[in-house]
Every structure is written in structure tokens, then in C-alpha cells.
Design a protein around this motif. Structure first.
Motif, PDB file in Angstrom:
ATOM      1  N   VAL A 290       0.862  -1.182   0.000  1.00  0.00           N
ATOM      2  CA  VAL A 290       0.000   0.000   0.000  1.00  0.00           C
ATOM      3  C   VAL A 290       0.900   1.234   0.000  1.00  0.00           C
ATOM      4  O   VAL A 290       1.662   1.462   0.952  1.00  0.00           O
ATOM      5  CB  VAL A 290      -0.950   0.013   1.212  1.00  0.00           C
ATOM      6  CG1 VAL A 290      -1.823   1.261   1.181  1.00  0.00           C
ATOM      7  CG2 VAL A 290      -1.808  -1.238   1.214  1.00  0.00           C
ATOM      8  N   SER A 291       0.827   2.021  -1.065  1.00  0.00           N
ATOM      9  CA  SER A 291       1.630   3.240  -1.186  1.00  0.00           C
ATOM     10  C   SER A 291       0.793   4.428  -0.748  1.00  0.00           C
ATOM     11  O   SER A 291      -0.368   4.583  -1.168  1.00  0.00           O
ATOM     12  CB  SER A 291       2.092   3.421  -2.635  1.00  0.00           C
ATOM     13  OG  SER A 291       2.863   2.324  -3.048  1.00  0.00           O
ATOM     14  N   LEU A 292       1.363   5.269   0.112  1.00  0.00           N
ATOM     15  CA  LEU A 292       0.662   6.446   0.637  1.00  0.00           C
ATOM     16  C   LEU A 292       0.791   7.589  -0.345  1.00  0.00           C
ATOM     17  O   LEU A 292       1.903   8.077  -0.626  1.00  0.00           O
ATOM     18  CB  LEU A 292       1.241   6.840   2.002  1.00  0.00           C
ATOM     19  CG  LEU A 292       1.155   5.742   3.089  1.00  0.00           C
ATOM     20  CD1 LEU A 292       1.784   6.222   4.382  1.00  0.00           C
ATOM     21  CD2 LEU A 292      -0.299   5.335   3.313  1.00  0.00           C
ATOM     22  N   MET A 293      -0.340   8.017  -0.878  1.00  0.00           N
ATOM     23  CA  MET A 293      -0.314   9.054  -1.912  1.00  0.00           C
ATOM     24  C   MET A 293       0.072  10.408  -1.342  1.00  0.00           C
ATOM     25  O   MET A 293       0.673  11.237  -2.048  1.00  0.00           O
ATOM     26  CB  MET A 293      -1.690   9.126  -2.585  1.00  0.00           C
ATOM     27  CG  MET A 293      -2.024   7.883  -3.409  1.00  0.00           C
ATOM     28  SD  MET A 293      -3.626   7.996  -4.253  1.00  0.00           S
ATOM     29  CE  MET A 293      -4.719   7.860  -2.810  1.00  0.00           C
ATOM     30  N   ASP A 294      -0.263  10.647  -0.062  1.00  0.00           N
ATOM     31  CA  ASP A 294       0.100  11.933   0.549  1.00  0.00           C
ATOM     32  C   ASP A 294       1.545  11.958   1.034  1.00  0.00           C
ATOM     33  O   ASP A 294       2.021  13.019   1.483  1.00  0.00           O
ATOM     34  CB  ASP A 294      -0.838  12.230   1.740  1.00  0.00           C
ATOM     35  CG  ASP A 294      -2.273  12.428   1.281  1.00  0.00           C
ATOM     36  OD1 ASP A 294      -2.460  12.738   0.076  1.00  0.00           O
ATOM     37  OD2 ASP A 294      -3.193  12.243   2.103  1.00  0.00           O
ATOM     38  N   ARG A 295       2.206  10.828   1.011  1.00  0.00           N
ATOM     39  CA  ARG A 295       3.611  10.744   1.466  1.00  0.00           C
ATOM     40  C   ARG A 295       4.515  10.330   0.319  1.00  0.00           C
ATOM     41  O   ARG A 295       5.438   9.554   0.477  1.00  0.00           O
ATOM     42  CB  ARG A 295       3.711   9.745   2.623  1.00  0.00           C
ATOM     43  CG  ARG A 295       2.929  10.116   3.871  1.00  0.00           C
ATOM     44  CD  ARG A 295       3.523  11.331   4.576  1.00  0.00           C
ATOM     45  NE  ARG A 295       4.856  11.046   5.043  1.00  0.00           N
ATOM     46  CZ  ARG A 295       5.127  10.527   6.240  1.00  0.00           C
ATOM     47  NH1 ARG A 295       4.138  10.280   7.081  1.00  0.00           N
ATOM     48  NH2 ARG A 295       6.364  10.296   6.605  1.00  0.00           N
ATOM     49  N   TRP A 296       4.223  10.876  -0.870  1.00  0.00           N
ATOM     50  CA  TRP A 296       5.042  10.618  -2.060  1.00  0.00           C
ATOM     51  C   TRP A 296       5.134   9.123  -2.379  1.00  0.00           C
ATOM     52  O   TRP A 296       6.176   8.606  -2.731  1.00  0.00           O
ATOM     53  CB  TRP A 296       6.444  11.200  -1.889  1.00  0.00           C
ATOM     54  CG  TRP A 296       6.425  12.667  -1.643  1.00  0.00           C
ATOM     55  CD1 TRP A 296       6.209  13.660  -2.506  1.00  0.00           C
ATOM     56  CD2 TRP A 296       6.630  13.273  -0.369  1.00  0.00           C
ATOM     57  NE1 TRP A 296       6.239  14.886  -1.907  1.00  0.00           N
ATOM     58  CE2 TRP A 296       6.512  14.677  -0.561  1.00  0.00           C
ATOM     59  CE3 TRP A 296       6.880  12.808   0.933  1.00  0.00           C
ATOM     60  CZ2 TRP A 296       6.644  15.598   0.478  1.00  0.00           C
ATOM     61  CZ3 TRP A 296       7.012  13.719   1.947  1.00  0.00           C
ATOM     62  CH2 TRP A 296       6.898  15.101   1.726  1.00  0.00           C
ATOM     63  N   PHE A 297       3.977   8.458  -2.173  1.00  0.00           N
ATOM     64  CA  PHE A 297       3.852   7.037  -2.506  1.00  0.00           C
ATOM     65  C   PHE A 297       4.877   6.174  -1.761  1.00  0.00           C
ATOM     66  O   PHE A 297       5.397   5.191  -2.282  1.00  0.00           O
ATOM     67  CB  PHE A 297       3.981   6.807  -4.023  1.00  0.00           C
ATOM     68  CG  PHE A 297       2.881   7.421  -4.804  1.00  0.00           C
ATOM     69  CD1 PHE A 297       1.688   6.736  -4.987  1.00  0.00           C
ATOM     70  CD2 PHE A 297       3.002   8.692  -5.353  1.00  0.00           C
ATOM     71  CE1 PHE A 297       0.646   7.304  -5.722  1.00  0.00           C
ATOM     72  CE2 PHE A 297       1.975   9.274  -6.075  1.00  0.00           C
ATOM     73  CZ  PHE A 297       0.780   8.586  -6.267  1.00  0.00           C
ATOM     74  N   SER A 298       5.173   6.571  -0.561  1.00  0.00           N
ATOM     75  CA  SER A 298       6.065   5.760   0.269  1.00  0.00           C
ATOM     76  C   SER A 298       5.307   4.564   0.823  1.00  0.00           C
ATOM     77  O   SER A 298       4.071   4.513   0.803  1.00  0.00           O
ATOM     78  CB  SER A 298       6.627   6.604   1.418  1.00  0.00           C
ATOM     79  OG  SER A 298       5.564   7.074   2.252  1.00  0.00           O
TER      80      SER A 298
END
Length: 590
Positions: free
Chosen positions: A175-183
Motif C-alpha cells: 500500500v503506497s501512501l499518496m500523501d507521502r510521495w507514494f512511500s
């Protein structure tokens, strides 16, 4: 027994059997060709059908995988999931109510796809966030799959059979966090029922059609029910198109899925592929048998029509054995046999005239041969005459001339000897002939000629064609010694060659030599070009060159011929090499 076989060996039987054999060969070849081509077409059609089935099954598999991929991607990108994983990553503990809210979200997605048994959400540090229970990602799946999910960066990674549930398959995605630069924020695991990938009834074999199987690299059957499945790893390892499985022969087609790294196996019974070939075989055998019977009858009729006029002609020939040749009066309708009968009758008319002519020619030939026999000169008469000269000179005290006569007698006897039995001599015998020739030339030229012969005992036994060296020596005297002012020398040197099993022969003189243009013209003459000699016949070296290449032409023997080295005022050296065994020609006595 032999007489019966001889009676059966007639032209009619030969034509009959020949036609029959030709027809059998034609029927067999054409039948085999048709059988092979039709069988090939039937198999190709079946293989294309199997390949089409495999492509369709692979398309269905890709569609099912895309559905799972789309579902898990929507869950991973849901705002609530993104918010909870972001808080966990920031160090905030997610409350029970927040975790409880995920149940409604997951249930809504599962309603659209009932085959998805459950969805599991893990944090970035592998803690289970949903369902609400204790658990860890490290104990749920092995580390290589977690590493692969991190490498794929949000793409779906298929694991295979669920270790905790044989009736389910697992897939994981990061799961990549979109608000955290896909981290990386966590992991989402989807558990799918195996019946979801039921592409066909596996190995039913009841209808004779294809069986479509989905197998992983460990040989486990992924689609179907939870019943234990057979080991499919040998099928994956086999590169053969036809395989044996569960006591049946199958034609297999394998397709590799790039999305799951699983293999799609399409197994079709061989009986289904070859259906119809047995009927074709029966049709070909029946038609070939009928064609053979018809041709058998036609061959018998045709052979009788051809041989009947020939039999009448044979009877006419047999009558001619008793006396004067008689023509055949039997009429023939066939054009070729009529022409044969006409030719035979014309031949009979001419043969009686030829008998008289042949008799007269034989009488004339006998007289001619008698006169030719009386005109022949016996070589022994020449030898006896020279011997008489020798005795007469010895009685008169002319020993030097008597010795010269003996040398000439031996020289002539060596040259005129029986060519059929004395075609080959040893190097020692050939050198004796060269010595006799040089002694005669020494008597003629006096002090102007000096000569030297070097021959060791091992090389003296090497076989060579008669008169191979004397023409070269004669050429050295004619163009070398006589072409210079003052005294001259000729040397014949026989030594072992650098090639094992070969002997090197060199004839050299200290005459005026040749310039480069003359030497090139000489090589052209040796290969069949025009002669360059202004003395004698000019064929001595050409004769030796042709004999070298003629006598030493055996397989595995490389004969280059003569090599000539010459310079102005330095003389000429002619060298050639011969095999010690005389070559294949000498061994065979040819």
C-alpha cells in the motif's frame, strides 16, 4: 527346378511383374503420401484448436487476475485506509473504532466479488491492522514474498496456496501512501477461493476434450476444488509435446502467465487429436486393394498384346538356325513391332550378302597379317649384332670401343625392354642407366663433361617409373653443358625428403641458366603450353612432368611435379620428390 524357373522367365512375365511392382510402388508411395499429408492436416487442425483453447483460457485467467488487481487497488487507495496507515506511520496509535470502520469498507468490496474470502491489512512494521485480532505479516507469509511486494512498489504479487487454508490462494500488494510521495505505508493481502480459477474440469476425461489446469512452479494445482490433486511437476519439466499422465497419452500446451508466474496447462487426449485417422487408413487400404486388382488385370492383357508378335518373330529366328536365314511373314498391327519385323526381314536379306563379303575380308586380312609378321624386326637381332661387334673389337684389341658397345647394348636393352613387365624399376637400376648414358656422352664430349651421382643404399630401393631421370639429365647436357663455353658439370643427387616417406631427387648443371621470362615460359610449357626449346624435340621435361602426375596420383599422395630454379650464369636445378612406396599406382601394378 531350374528348368521351370527358366520357363517362367519370359518377357510377358517380366512385363507383367514389372508393371505390377511399379503399380504397387506407386500405390504405396501415393497412399503413404496422402496418409501423411491428411494426418498432418488433421493434427494441425487439432493443434490449432488446442492452441486456441489455451489462448482463450489464458485470456480468461488474465481477466480474473485483473479483477482481483482492480479490487485490491481500490481498497489500498481508499481514503480511510490511506488515513489509518498514515497515522500509524506518523506514530499515532489507531483506535479500535477506526479499525472497526474498516469492516464496512471491506464488506462493501467483497459484496461485488464473493470469491474474495477475506482482505487483510498490515502496517509497514508488519502488524495486523484488520481484521481486529493479533497477527504479524512475517508469520503469515514468507519473507521473499514481502521483499517481492516491496520491489513491485504497489503491483499485485501472487503467492499461491494459503498455508492456513488449502482451498484458498493468496496475493499481496504494497500500500503506497499518496500523501507521502507514494512511500510504503503497509501491506494488503487478499485471500481468494481456488474455485475462482476453475477454468475447466481438470482431467475428467469423460468427454475426450481438453483439460485446462493452472499450476505453480512447485507443481501444485491452483484451480479447482480442495480435493487432493496429482503431482504435475513432471509435466512442467517435460519438453515433449506428447506426455503420459495417469495412464493416458496427452498432447500438452503450456502457457506462462507473466502476471502470476504460473503455468497454464492444456491437456488433450491423443485419441481426440488423431480422431479420424483410423478411418482414413481403412479407406486408403481398400482403395489401394481395388486399384491393385484392376491394374493386375490390365497388366496381364497388355503384356500379352506386346509379347505375342515377339513370340512369332522368335519362331522365325529359330527356323533360321537350320540353314539359310528366312524372313518372318507374320503380319503385325502395332507400329513399333511392325517396324521391328520389317527391320528383321531387311537384316535377313543383307546378312546373306554379308556372309560372302566377310569371308573375302577374312582371307585378305590373313594375307595382310602374314606380310606384317614377316616385316617385324626382332629387338634381339639388334642385341646379338652389338654382341658380335663387341667380340670382334675385343679380338682386335679395341677394348675401349668394345666397352662402349657393351654400354650401348645395355642402354638399348634397358630402353627396349618389355614395357608391360619392366615399367617400374628401382632408383638403383635407373641410376645405372643414367651412368651408362653419361659414359656415352663423356666419350662424345671428352673433357668438356664431368658428372657426379650421389645415391645412398636406402634410397636405391625406392621404385620409380623407367626412364624418369635420364630425360632430365639429357636436357641438362643439351641446354646446360653444351650451352656454355668451356667445361661443364652435371650432378644427380638423391637424398631423403623433409617429408616422411618421400625421397628428393635433384639434377643440376652449371650452364648459362635462364632468365625469369624464360623460366615462366618453361612452366607454361610443362602445363601443356607451347614448347620453348630450340634444340631437340623439346618434349623431354614435359614427358617427365606428365608421367610424375600420372603415376603418382593416388589418394592421399600430393604430387607437385618438378620445381625449377635457374639464374643467368649460375646454372639450373630441377628437383622433384616421389613417395618411397611408389604410390597407389605402383602397388596395384597398373
Amino acid at each position: 527346378m531350374y528348368g521351370k524357373i527358366k520357363e517362367l522367365n519370359t518377357l510377358r512375365n517380366q512385363i507383367f511383374i514389372g508393371f505390377l511392382l511399379v503399380m504397387l510402388v506407386i500405390i504405396a508411395v501415393s497412399g503413404a503420401f496422402v496418409y501423411n499429408r491428411v494426418s498432418f492436416l488433421l493434427k494441425n487442425n487439432a493443434e490449432r484448436h488446442i492452441q486456441q483453447t489455451a489462448v482463450q483460457a489464458n485470456g480468461r485467467l488474465d481477466a480474473l487476475i485483473d479483477q482481483i488487481d482492480s479490487l485490491t487497488e481500490q481498497v489500498a487507495n481508499h481514503p480511510t485506509v490511506q488515513q489509518l496507515l498514515t497515522e500509524e506511520l506518523n506514530g499515532k496509535s489507531v483506535s479500535f473504532n477506526q479499525r472497526q470502520s474498516l469492516l464496512q469498507i471491506v464488506s462493501s468490496y467483497q459484496a461485488y466479488m464473493p470469491s474474495v474470502g477475506s482482505l487483510e491489512l498490515y502496517t509497514a512494521d508488519y502488524r495486523l491492522l484488520f481484521p481486529i485480532k493479533e497477527g504479524s505479516l512475517g508469520t503469515r507469509i514468507s519473507n521473499p514474498y514481502i521483499t517481492e511486494a516491496n520491489t513491485q512498489k504497489g503491483r499485485l504479487v501472487w503467492i499461491g496456496v494459503d498455508p492456513n487454508d488449502d482451498g484458498s490462494l493468496l496475493a499481496i500488494r504494497q500500500v503506497s501512501l499518496m500523501d507521502r510521495w507514494f512511500s510504503r505505508g503497509g501491506y494488503l493481502i487478499a485471500r481468494i477461493q481456488r474455485s475462482y480459477f476453475q477454468l475447466d474440469d481438470p482431467l475428467s476425461g469423460s468427454d475426450g476434450g481438453e483439460s485446462v489446469l493452472l499450476v505453480n512452479d512447485e507443481g501444485q494445482l491452483l484451480g479447482g476444488s480442495e480435493e487432493p490433486k496429482p503431482e504435475l511437476l513432471p509435466l512442467l519439466a517435460s519438453e515433449d509435446q506428447t506426455v503420459s499422465f495417469q495412464d493416458k497419452e496427452y498432447v500438452q500446451v503450456k502457457l506462462r502467465s507473466d502476471k502470476t508466474n504460473w503455468t497454464l496447462l492444456v491437456l488433450t487426449p491423443v485419441s481426440y487429436v488423431t480422431k479420424g485417422i483410423s478411418i482414413l487408413r481403412t479407406v486408403l487400404l481398400v482403395s489401394g486393394g481395388i486399384g491393385t486388382l484392376l491394374f493386375l488385370l490390365l497388366s496381364f492383357v497388355l503384356s500379352t498384346m506386346i509379347t505375342r508378335p515377339i513370340i512369332h518373330l522368335i519362331r522365325a529366328m529359330r527356323k533360321s538356325r537350320l540353314g539359310v536365314l528366312t524372313p518372318n511373314s507374320e503380319s503385325v498391327s502395332t507400329m513399333e513391332l511392325r517396324e521391328l519385323n520389317y527391320t528383321y526381314n531387311g537384316m535377313i536379306a543383307n546378312m546373306n550378302d554379308l556372309i560372302r563379303v566377310v569371308y573375302e575380308k577374312e582371307v585378305l586380312q590373313s594375307r595382310t597379317e602374314l606380310k606384317a609378321l614377316q616385316a617385324q624386326i626382332n629387338p634381339h637381332f639388334l642385341f646379338n649384332t652389338l654382341e658380335a661387334f663387341n667380340w670382334s673389337l675385343e679380338e682386335k684389341g679395341e677394348e675401349e670401343l668394345a666397352g662402349l658397345v657393351v654400354i650401348m647394348s645395355r642402354l638399348f636393352r634397358y630402353i627396349i625392354g618389355n614395357s608391360s613387365s619392366d615399367e617400374w624399376v628401382t632408383l638403383g637400376e635407373e641410376m645405372e642407366q643414367v651412368k651408362r648414358y653419361l659414359k656415352i656422352m663423356e666419350m662424345r664430349m671428352g673433357d668438356r663433361l664431368s658428372w657426379n651421382i650421389q645415391l645412398e643404399l636406402p634410397e636405391a630401393a625406392v621404385p620409380v617409373p623407367k626412364l624418369l631421370i635420364q630425360p632430365i639429365v639429357e636436357n641438362a647436357i643439351l641446354h646446360g653443358v653444351e650451352g656454355r663455353v668451356g667445361n661443364g658439370a652435371v650432378s644427380v643427387i638423391v637424398t631423403p625428403s623433409t617429408r616422411e616417406g618421400w625421397t628428393r631427387i635433384s639434377i643440376q648443371d652449371d650452364g648459362p641458366g635462364m632468365d625469369s621470362d624464360t623460366l615462366k615460359s618453361l612452366y607454361v610449357a610443362l602445363e601443356g603450353g607451347p614448347s620453348i626449346s630450340s634444340k631437340g624435340t623439346g618434349i623431354g621435361l614435359v614427358n617427365v612432368q606428365r608421367r610424375l602426375k600420372l603415376y603418382y596420383r593416388a589418394e592421399g599422395t600430393e604430387m607437385e611435379g618438378m620445381r625449377i630454379e635457374s639464374n643467368r650464369s649460375e646454372g639450373t636445378v630441377i628437383t622433384f620428390e616421389i613417395p618411397n612406396d611408389g604410390g597407389h599406382t605402383y602397388e596395384s601394378g597398373q
